[in-house]
Design a protein around this motif. Structure first.
Motif, mmCIF file in Angstrom:
data_model
loop_
_atom_site.group_PDB
_atom_site.id
_atom_site.type_symbol
_atom_site.label_atom_id
_atom_site.label_comp_id
_atom_site.label_asym_id
_atom_site.label_seq_id
_atom_site.Cartn_x
_atom_site.Cartn_y
_atom_site.Cartn_z
ATOM 1 N N THR A 347 0.830 -1.202 0.000
ATOM 2 C CA THR A 347 0.000 0.000 0.000
ATOM 3 C C THR A 347 0.865 1.252 0.000
ATOM 4 N N LEU A 348 1.874 1.281 0.850
ATOM 5 C CA LEU A 348 2.767 2.441 0.927
ATOM 6 C C LEU A 348 3.545 2.625 -0.370
ATOM 7 N N LEU A 349 3.950 1.533 -0.990
ATOM 8 C CA LEU A 349 4.709 1.623 -2.237
ATOM 9 C C LEU A 349 3.871 2.251 -3.346
ATOM 10 N N PHE A 350 2.631 1.802 -3.502
ATOM 11 C CA PHE A 350 1.757 2.393 -4.516
ATOM 12 C C PHE A 350 1.454 3.863 -4.191
ATOM 13 N N ALA A 351 1.178 4.145 -2.929
ATOM 14 C CA ALA A 351 0.812 5.506 -2.541
ATOM 15 C C ALA A 351 1.961 6.482 -2.759
ATOM 16 N N ILE A 352 3.150 6.113 -2.327
ATOM 17 C CA ILE A 352 4.315 6.990 -2.486
ATOM 18 C C ILE A 352 4.666 7.143 -3.966
ATOM 19 N N THR A 353 4.552 6.068 -4.724
ATOM 20 C CA THR A 353 4.790 6.133 -6.173
ATOM 21 C C THR A 353 3.864 7.153 -6.828
ATOM 22 N N ASP A 354 2.629 7.219 -6.365
ATOM 23 C CA ASP A 354 1.631 8.097 -6.978
ATOM 24 C C ASP A 354 1.525 9.466 -6.316
ATOM 25 N N GLY A 355 2.482 9.780 -5.426
ATOM 26 C CA GLY A 355 2.572 11.147 -4.931
ATOM 27 C C GLY A 355 2.005 11.416 -3.554
ATOM 28 N N ALA A 356 1.637 10.387 -2.790
ATOM 29 C CA ALA A 356 1.144 10.588 -1.430
ATOM 30 C C ALA A 356 2.270 10.332 -0.431
ATOM 31 N N LEU A 357 2.200 10.985 0.725
ATOM 32 C CA LEU A 357 3.229 10.829 1.748
ATOM 33 C C LEU A 357 2.592 10.615 3.113
ATOM 34 N N PRO A 358 3.227 9.819 3.975
ATOM 35 C CA PRO A 358 2.720 9.680 5.353
ATOM 36 C C PRO A 358 2.805 11.022 6.073
ATOM 37 N N SER A 359 1.767 11.348 6.828
ATOM 38 C CA SER A 359 1.766 12.585 7.589
ATOM 39 C C SER A 359 0.649 12.502 8.619
ATOM 40 N N ASN A 360 0.379 13.603 9.284
ATOM 41 C CA ASN A 360 -0.721 13.638 10.253
ATOM 42 C C ASN A 360 -1.915 14.418 9.733
ATOM 43 N N ILE A 361 -1.959 14.678 8.421
ATOM 44 C CA ILE A 361 -3.085 15.410 7.852
ATOM 45 C C ILE A 361 -3.595 14.696 6.609
ATOM 46 N N GLY A 362 -4.877 14.893 6.310
ATOM 47 C CA GLY A 362 -5.478 14.360 5.092
ATOM 48 C C GLY A 362 -5.269 12.871 4.942
ATOM 49 N N GLY A 363 -5.128 12.437 3.687
ATOM 50 C CA GLY A 363 -4.933 11.019 3.405
ATOM 51 C C GLY A 363 -3.610 10.495 3.919
ATOM 52 N N GLY A 364 -2.626 11.398 4.114
ATOM 53 C CA GLY A 364 -1.335 10.961 4.643
ATOM 54 C C GLY A 364 -1.443 10.370 6.029
ATOM 55 N N LEU A 411 12.824 6.883 -3.568
ATOM 56 C CA LEU A 411 11.944 7.778 -2.807
ATOM 57 C C LEU A 411 11.298 7.026 -1.648
ATOM 58 N N PHE A 412 10.850 5.798 -1.906
ATOM 59 C CA PHE A 412 10.243 4.981 -0.853
ATOM 60 C C PHE A 412 11.226 4.810 0.303
ATOM 61 N N ALA A 413 12.470 4.472 -0.027
ATOM 62 C CA ALA A 413 13.481 4.252 1.011
ATOM 63 C C ALA A 413 13.727 5.516 1.822
ATOM 64 N N LYS A 414 13.780 6.663 1.154
ATOM 65 C CA LYS A 414 14.026 7.926 1.849
ATOM 66 C C LYS A 414 12.869 8.264 2.788
ATOM 67 N N VAL A 415 11.646 8.093 2.302
ATOM 68 C CA VAL A 415 10.473 8.384 3.122
ATOM 69 C C VAL A 415 10.424 7.468 4.339
ATOM 70 N N VAL A 416 10.646 6.176 4.121
ATOM 71 C CA VAL A 416 10.597 5.210 5.228
ATOM 72 C C VAL A 416 11.705 5.491 6.235
ATOM 73 N N GLU A 417 12.891 5.850 5.746
ATOM 74 C CA GLU A 417 14.004 6.166 6.645
ATOM 75 C C GLU A 417 13.639 7.308 7.587
ATOM 76 N N ILE A 418 13.074 8.364 7.030
ATOM 77 C CA ILE A 418 12.701 9.524 7.847
ATOM 78 C C ILE A 418 11.563 9.169 8.798
ATOM 79 N N GLU A 419 10.564 8.452 8.293
ATOM 80 C CA GLU A 419 9.432 8.066 9.136
ATOM 81 C C GLU A 419 9.857 7.124 10.253
#
Length: 881
Positions: A347-364, A411-419
């Motif tokens: 799920t995270l791979l598809f979402a990040i590929t299509d421009g979504a990011l984990p966060s505390n707002i909205g769909g993220g 990009l996935f690796a960078k996002v996961v590293e920070i999260e």
């Protein structure tokens, strides 16, 4: 015609079931011997071969399709088998749409395949499709059953809804008979379902607002729901129910469940992720008991851990399957956790590929919840791999079908590293927070649970694990994640309150799109500080761009707002007693051209900055908000970390590089289908509404190379445009989790900013003359570039005398008029500003016989005694009193 007392799903199902021959019966039922029955368990009607007293809904039917020796098949291989059937039967195969639904303003994620083709304009639904009929391998994201993922065997947060769609029946496509004919053929011939085991349950489907709805037939076999065939037949308009002129077949094949049924594994997740599990191999270190897991999986069809009383039911099902609580905790839960991690990673791979990011707002918010849940499982069950490894394996397995996933791994690796780093910090604080809670109470309600997650990032798993270490028991809501997900986490900007009734007033003619800056209009209504005209050159605030200011019959306009199709002008003073502003009066409208120019420059620069963000930061850097003001502008960009100095420099260099080399801005209306097909869903960066006709703002470089294209209703500089000059980023900040704000100035505002910096710096550099000289040289170059751009952009007609107002000081006006004369020596130029300064210069090649050939006589003749100044035939300057 369909008759209903009220419009809800139960009423629809009941109404359709009263007329089964009209809404459910198909030719195939007669040909194959299907008969209609009523389920003794749930009371719904279904169709089957032979006499049955129960439908096959999993809520009251055990799974009976598991195989002792499952037959694995790869995801891509099974798709080829599936899509090949429909291609042979006349369906075009189209590419999936993004999982982030940019074309639907009311939905963040794509939750159904039919959503790909839906467009909503003014509350009305229409469909945009490239082929008819078609099949689409649409990946969908749903987060309402997070806690069920890995447990029930059937729930996932991401899944393929293989959408089989036929549109605009009866003019095109096909209807019920053909749909069920194809359904039956695939299930029996390709999937191997015995027709005696194939059940069709009657149901109803509707849009969330019941604007469109129809009957549907759900296909079940051996306790598994395989596909839902929806026949969108009706619409509700102002309370009136009527048949659609163009009916739609909306068949959502649960592709992952089809694989599960075909392979015969104990869980859909094992069927789908079989190759990933196999490649992880020895890294899965916990012991599994396949026979024990199968016993639980058989009864798991009846379980939904989000329902009230789910814990008691879970215990009852364990007893039914003959499984002890100890075995469940030690031998089944680790496997459930593994499955959940695999699902969440995809799920995270598809979402990040299509421009979504984990966060505390909205769909993220949803994405961060499942990411932290996956990390919690990895730690709790000592899973000897990480999310990056899982994502790499999944991207490799799906490369032939979804090659874009492999391109997003960095990009996935960078996002996961920070999260993961953020989550580690959270966990270090979590133990102290949780221990404090446990010391006071042994119970948490839904509100406390949600606050813990939002404020501290504490997940339910973390609470349970901490309590277990302390050998304490804590009571929590059964549907922990459902409670966390409740609420609106997206912030919405509230519009300004305009206290005037516009009912019955005709649509205002919008002259501003023709870049008109004055008009003769008619007052239609005047009340308090509000004035409504039949036509207006004033741009109303919208899309982040501030409204035009100016005057109506000499009275100041301080704001302009749009209510529906009516434009309301807000005056500086009350209109009461001012006959020039009363209903029926002729209104002379004059827009503040200098202010508009700055706003246009800032708006076009914002589009360039949006393109820069995607170029420098990545395709995930979507525009989340903008503001275009007189003195400055800002754009809010989705990004996983705070911008650093190098990124800011690259953003600035990208935009200025395009400006210095020259850009061409075109504004044109395009058919929505053409615009989406040519530029993709990036055209909705500015959250423009996808109407049938879209006003597109397209930016290219001087050689015609693409830079940016957006659906936009704002005002822009157009043509071979260099008059923006340059931009300067003045500030960046992390305004919320997952969003960076870039504040910048452009054009004259950039010049103002530079001069302000120059003045402050000169005071500091008085002792360092060489640095002062260097800085002044840089400032002069920047000013010359800006003024040269203004000259290049100005269209000169046949008139011999050109008069223009600019938002510049007197010294800069002198420099600008000389540049104009250099380029057009056969004209006379009169330049002025809002302060009343005026400069006139006669070109050396202007014929001496031309009207007003003398500069000073021209100003005196035009302004009379209001002109205070002097000059000669060649040049004149002064002030207009």
């Amino acid at each position: 015609m369909l008759a209903l007392d009220r419009l809800d799903k139960d009423s629809l199902r009941e109404a359709f079931s009263k007329h089964p021959d009209e809404y459910f019966k198909v030719k195939l039922f007669e040909e194959q011997g299907y008969e209609r029955h009523k389920c003794s368990a749930c009371g719904r009607f279904f169709w089957s071969i032979g006499d049955r007293d129960r439908c096959d809904d999993p809520s009251h039917t055990e799974y009976s399709f598991f195989k002792d020796n499952p037959k694995p098949i790869g995801y891509v291989e099974f798709w080829k088998k599936f899509s090949g059937f429909f291609e042979k039967n006349g369906h075009a195969i189209v590419d999936r749409y993004p999982v982030v639904s940019r074309w639907r303003q009311d939905l963040y994620f794509t939750i159904a395949s039919i959503q790909d083709f839906q467009r909503i304009e003014n509350g009305a639904m229409s469909f945009e499709y490239s082929a008819n009929p078609l099949l689409v391998p649409q990946i969908c994201l749903r987060f309402s059953d997070i806690e069920n993922v890995g447990v029930t065997g059937r729930h996932l947060t991401s899944f393929m809804m293989a959408g089989q769609h036929a549109f605009n029946y009866p003019k095109e496509g096909y209807w019920r008979d053909k749909t069920i004919e194809l359904n039956f053929a695939f299930l029996t011939e390709m999937l191997g379902v015995k027709k005696e085991n194939l059940i069709y349950n009657e149901d109803a489907w509707a849009m969330g607002d019941f604007s469109e709805f129809g009957p549907c037939l759900e296909s079940f076999a051996n306790g598994a729901e395989l596909v839902n065939s929806v026949f969108t037949q009706f619409e509700s308009v102002n309370g009136e129910i009527r048949e659609l002129k163009g009916k739609v077949v909306d068949v959502g094949w649960g592709f992952d469940r089809l694989m599960w049924f075909y392979t015969g594994y104990d869980s859909a997740l094992e069927a789908v992720f079989h190759d990933t599990i196999k490649r992880l191999g020895k890294k899965i270190t916990f012991d599994t008991d396949s026979k024990l897991f199968k016993r639980f999986s058989t009864v798991a069809s009846e379980l939904d851990v989000t329902e009230r009383g789910a814990k008691s039911k879970e215990m009852a099902l364990l007893q039914k399957a003959g499984i002890s609580l100890e075995d469940y905790e030690s031998k089944i839960k680790p496997t459930q956790a593994l499955y959940a991690v695999l699902d969440h990673a995809r799920t995270l791979l598809f979402a990040i590929t299509d421009g979504a990011l984990p966060s505390n707002i909205g769909g993220g918010y949803n994405l961060r919840v499942i990411l932290r849940r996956a990390l919690s499982f990895i730690e709790e069950y000592n899973l000897n791999f990480d999310l990056n490894e899982v994502a790499r394996l999944q991207a490799h397995e799906l490369k032939e079908l979804f090659p874009e996933l492999s391109n997003s791994l960095d990009l996935f690796a960078k996002v996961v590293e920070i999260e993961e780093r953020r989550f580690t910090n959270t966990r270090e604080n979590a133990s102290r927070i949780i221990e404090g809670i446990l010391a006071k109470s042994k119970k948490l309600d839904a509100k406390e649970l949600r606050t813990l997650y939002e404020s501290n990032g504490v997940t339910p798993e973390l609470i349970k694990a901490t309590a277990a270490k302390k050998k304490l028991r804590i009571d929590m809501p059964e549907s922990s994640y459902e409670d966390i997900m409740k609420g609106d986490f997206a912030t919405k900007e509230k519009g300004k309150k305009i206290d005037i009734d516009v009912h019955g007033i005709e649509k205002t003619e919008q002259l501003y799109y023709k870049l008109a800056d004055e008009s003769s209009s008619k007052v239609l209504k005047s009340e308090k500080r509000y004035v409504i005209l039949d036509r207006t050159p004033f741009y109303p605030e919208g899309g982040g761009q501030e409204a035009d200011h100016g005057t109506i019959n000499g009275f100041k306009v301080t704001d302009v707002q749009k209510l529906g199709n009516v434009i309301v002008h807000i005056m500086e003073e009350e209109t009461t007693g001012k006959k020039e502003l009363q209903k029926g009066a002729t209104a002379k409208c004059e827009v503040d051209k200098g202010r508009r120019r700055r706003l246009m420059v800032h708006h076009t620069s914002t589009h360039l900055m949006s393109a820069a963000a995607r170029h420098v930061l990545g395709k995930h850097a979507w525009q989340e908000g903008t503001k275009k003001e007189f003195h400055k502008a800002h754009i809010d960009i989705a990004h996983y970390d705070k911008l650093n100095d190098d990124e800011v420099r690259l953003l600035e260099d990208f935009v200025n590089g395009k400006l210095f080399n020259g850009i061409n801005v075109t504004v044109r209306e395009m058919d929505r289908k053409e615009a989406e097909g040519k530029y993709g869903f990036e055209i909705y960066q500015g959250h423009g509404v996808p109407a049938q006709k879209i006003r597109m703002v397209i930016i290219e470089d001087k050689d015609g190379n693409f830079i940016d294209a957006e659906a936009c209703g704002g005002l822009h500089v157009t043509g071979m445009e260099q008059a923006i000059g340059m931009i300067k980023i003045i500030k960046t900040e992390r305004i919320s989790d997952g969003i960076d704000r870039i504040e910048f100035v452009a054009g004259n505002a950039a010049l103002d900013q530079w001069r302000s910096i120059q003045q402050r710096t000169e005071a500091q550099l008085k002792e360092n003359n060489w640095k002062l000289i260097e800085m002044r040289q840089q400032s002069a170059k920047m000013e010359e570039r800006l003024l040269s751009g203004i000259v290049e952009e100005k269209e000169i007609g046949k008139e011999s005398i050109i008069a223009q107002e600019y938002d510049l000081d007197k010294d800069t006006l002198r420099k600008l008029v000389l540049l104009f004369i250099q380029k057009h020596p056969d004209r006379m130029f009169e330049l002025r500003n809002k302060n009343g300064d005026v400069i006139c210069f006669r070109g050396p090649k202007l014929a001496s016989t031309a009207p007003d050939a003398s500069a000073v006589e021209h100003l005196k003749g035009k302004y009379g005694n209001s002109f205070k100044g002097g000059g000669n035939q060649q040049t004149a300057e002064g002030r207009i009193a």
